[in-house]
Motif scaffolding. Structure first.
Motif, PDB file in Angstrom:
ATOM      1  N   LEU A  23       0.779  -1.131  -0.112  1.00 35.66           N
ATOM      2  CA  LEU A  23      -0.221  -0.019   0.058  1.00 35.66           C
ATOM      3  C   LEU A  23       0.901   1.290   0.007  1.00 35.66           C
ATOM      4  O   LEU A  23       1.983   1.352   0.619  1.00 35.66           O
ATOM      5  CB  LEU A  23      -0.948   0.063   1.264  1.00 35.66           C
ATOM      6  N   GLN A  24       0.551   2.257  -0.652  1.00 33.79           N
ATOM      7  CA  GLN A  24       1.088   3.437  -0.521  1.00 33.79           C
ATOM      8  C   GLN A  24       1.129   4.323   0.739  1.00 33.79           C
ATOM      9  O   GLN A  24      -0.011   4.364   1.118  1.00 33.79           O
ATOM     10  CB  GLN A  24       0.503   4.452  -1.767  1.00 33.79           C
ATOM     11  N   ALA A  25       2.210   4.775   1.168  1.00 33.47           N
ATOM     12  CA  ALA A  25       2.076   5.390   2.694  1.00 33.47           C
ATOM     13  C   ALA A  25       1.580   6.629   2.693  1.00 33.47           C
ATOM     14  O   ALA A  25       0.842   6.977   3.551  1.00 33.47           O
ATOM     15  CB  ALA A  25       3.599   5.405   3.009  1.00 33.47           C
ATOM     16  N   LEU A  26       1.882   7.509   1.553  1.00 35.12           N
ATOM     17  CA  LEU A  26       1.122   8.968   1.375  1.00 35.12           C
ATOM     18  C   LEU A  26       0.297   8.698   0.206  1.00 35.12           C
ATOM     19  O   LEU A  26       0.603   8.316  -0.821  1.00 35.12           O
ATOM     20  CB  LEU A  26       2.121   9.965   1.567  1.00 35.12           C
ATOM     21  N   GLU A  27      -0.631   9.734   0.243  1.00 41.30           N
ATOM     22  CA  GLU A  27      -1.768   9.958  -0.937  1.00 41.30           C
ATOM     23  C   GLU A  27      -0.807  10.846  -1.933  1.00 41.30           C
ATOM     24  O   GLU A  27       0.422  11.703  -1.447  1.00 41.30           O
ATOM     25  CB  GLU A  27      -2.890  10.605  -0.514  1.00 41.30           C
TER      26      GLU A  27
END
Length: 243
Positions: A23-27
């Motif tokens: 999953l991507q840690a930051l948008e």
């Protein structure tokens, strides 16, 4: 794995569940915001920064910022254009910093390519005790690019991989080589490059590689002997001038 703070103080390390590992840690918008913060801090201090930061409840906190001291020095150019530099020492397997005399010697090897020897060198640069060759121009020519990548592959595959990525850069693709300079360089280098390539190809395909070291040692010994005899003919100040 991830490191979490605990209420009573200290931290605890936990494995991240497999479904969350990718999953991507930051948008995306937060990544852009963080990049803009980094640029703002760099502009404030006037140099590249090593920045530590945190994010809580959607807000960034800058914890520390200090100059980066581990950046490898690169040649300075004033035209603001994209350049591809190759370390002369590294392709010669000489990774240590060079002495000023050696840098001066190598820097003047290509003076014959300049229209006026008093002008600054446009091909050889120095930085951090190393000598760099600006291969931007040769790499803009597809035939030369193909040849250079082939030659460099025999030296270092990582170097070729880096060059292959560099020539795909949009800033590189926008570049063009001045025709007058190109013709002048080709006119002066063709008598050197073409015979050298023929000799190299001949050695690769027809010569016995097992005899290469013996031949090289013999040639070096012969050249050293000839130069020694030439120098010893002179005495005193004349010998210094001869050297």
């Amino acid at each position: 794995m991830a490191i979490y703070s605990i209420p009573e103080g200290g931290t605890v390390t936990k494995d991240i569940p497999p479904e969350k590992q990718e999953l991507q840690a930051l948008e995306d918008e937060k990544i852009i915001e963080l990049a803009e913060l980094g640029q703002k801090i760099e502009n404030h201090y006037g140099s590249e920064q090593d920045i530590e930061w945190g994010c809580a409840d959607g807000k960034f906190y800058i914890l520390q910022s200090r100059p980066i001291t581990s950046l490898y020095p690169v040649p300075h150019v004033s035209d603001g254009k994209f350049h591809i530099f190759v370390s002369f020492g590294h392709i010669q397997v000489m990774t240590d910093a060079m002495k000023p005399l050696a840098i001066s010697l190598v820097s003047n090897l290509t003076n014959f390519l300049k229209k006026d020897v008093s002008l600054n060198n446009f091909f050889i640069y120095s930085a951090g005790g190393r000598v760099f060759a600006d291969f931007t121009g040769p790499l803009l020519l597809k035939p030369a690019r193909h040849m250079l990548l082939k030659v460099f592959k025999n030296m270092d595959e990582l170097l070729v991989s880096a060059l292959a990525e560099a020539v795909k850069n949009e800033e590189f693709i926008k570049l063009s080589l001045p025709k007058k300079r190109l013709f002048r360089i080709l006119r002066k280098t063709a008598p050197i490059i073409i015979p050298t390539l023929i000799k190299v190809q001949s050695n690769l395909y027809f010569k016995n590689p097992n005899r290469a070291k013996a031949n090289a040692d013999s040639l070096i010994k012969k050249i050293a002997g000839e130069n020694e005899a030439y120098i010893l003919k002179a005495i005193g100040a004349e010998r210094i001038q001869t050297v």
